[in-house]
Enzyme design. Sequence first.
Site, PDB file in Angstrom:
ATOM      1  N   HIS A   1      -5.610   7.755  12.833  1.00 32.94           N
ATOM      2  CA  HIS A   1      -5.210   6.347  12.684  1.00 32.94           C
ATOM      3  C   HIS A   1      -3.788   6.204  12.144  1.00 32.94           C
ATOM      4  CE1 HIS A   1      -9.696   4.878  12.541  1.00 32.94           C
ATOM      5  NE2 HIS A   1      -9.311   5.260  13.744  1.00 32.94           N
TER       6      HIS A   1
ATOM      7  N   ASN B   1     -21.909  11.222   2.135  1.00 32.03           N
ATOM      8  CA  ASN B   1     -21.425   9.857   1.914  1.00 32.03           C
ATOM      9  C   ASN B   1     -22.082   9.295   0.662  1.00 32.03           C
ATOM     10  OD1 ASN B   1     -19.626   7.941   3.072  1.00 32.03           O
ATOM     11  ND2 ASN B   1     -21.336   6.664   3.727  1.00 32.03           N
TER      12      ASN B   1
ATOM     13  N   ARG C   1       0.838  -1.207   0.000  1.00 35.87           N
ATOM     14  CA  ARG C   1       0.000   0.000   0.000  1.00 35.87           C
ATOM     15  C   ARG C   1       0.874   1.258   0.000  1.00 35.87           C
ATOM     16  NH1 ARG C   1      -3.930  -0.549   4.888  1.00 35.87           N
ATOM     17  NH2 ARG C   1      -4.966   1.219   3.915  1.00 35.87           N
TER      18      ARG C   1
ATOM     19  N   ILE D   1      -4.991   6.835   6.376  1.00 35.22           N
ATOM     20  CA  ILE D   1      -3.546   6.868   6.573  1.00 35.22           C
ATOM     21  C   ILE D   1      -2.829   7.362   5.315  1.00 35.22           C
ATOM     22  CG2 ILE D   1      -3.576   5.152   8.422  1.00 35.22           C
ATOM     23  CD1 ILE D   1      -2.685   3.028   6.418  1.00 35.22           C
TER      24      ILE D   1
ATOM     25  N   SER E   1     -18.090   4.735   7.065  1.00 32.65           N
ATOM     26  CA  SER E   1     -19.251   3.860   7.275  1.00 32.65           C
ATOM     27  C   SER E   1     -19.761   3.919   8.703  1.00 32.65           C
ATOM     28  CB  SER E   1     -18.884   2.421   6.902  1.00 32.65           C
ATOM     29  OG  SER E   1     -17.867   1.941   7.772  1.00 32.65           O
TER      30      SER E   1
END
Length: 241
Positions: free
Chosen positions: A113, A207, A61, A97, A182
């Site tokens: 986070h 959203n 990632r 992140i 979510s």
Amino acid sequence: MTASAGRHIVVLTGAGISKESGLSTFRDADGIWAEVRIEDVATPDAFARDPAGVHQFYNTRRRRLAGGDIRPNAAHVALANLERAWPANVTVVTQNIDDLHERAGSRNLVHMHGELLKVRCSACGAVVPCTDSVGTEELCGECGTKGAIRPHVVWFGEMPLELDRIDAALDACATFVSIGTSGNVYPAAGFVDRVRSRSHVHAVELNLEPSEGAGRFGETVYGPATEVVPAFVARLLGALG
Ligand code: APR
């Protein structure tokens, strides 16, 4: 629209805001947690059991994020513009992140986070930038310890970062906007309840679809972030006159 000029705004963002930049969300049908299990890559136990496997998950990632193909989208840019133009504080609290908010120009930003493009030494606590792969035998450049480097991300079971700063921003805001999340992960999912305890706070959800906590917001707008976020910011700034 009840947000008024001169009042602080807190924006909470989640994976949905970066989806149109090419980054996967977590809980959608094509999301990351449909491919890998949380307990295999995103807990302290997973890292203790299989550090190479966990590093590999984040290395892949990290290289992709740093590779040049992933760019901030119109929603990230709109929030950076809002921060520049709004006559009071705009604090972006992100669960993401990735570094797309800062690349778009957001400055008053909390990565609750952690950050994929940083690693941390578990021995001395040093946090350093990192755009490449990390292995299990890595040496800490600060204290020299071998094998103590871990991703600078918050795993399930760990405490999110900068909660005091977030609490202060939530307690001072007049408008709370939740974008692309979510509402499954606490404490972020509980921010709307915290601000709602002050009756004058306007809570807005932007959203793709209603989140778990959609009923707790005073205003909801559904659609892709690159459309609904710039439109919402334009409405806020337009109300300034
Ligand atoms: N525009 C707006 N919203 C979108 C878009 C889009 N283009 N695409 C998807 N979404 C919405 C989805 O409908 C969903 O409600 O974004 C939300 C993403 O939810 P999650 O995948 O659960 O991501 P998030 O809420 O950020 O996850 C919270 O969970 O796994 C952990 O640490 C990880 O920070 C993450 C946390």
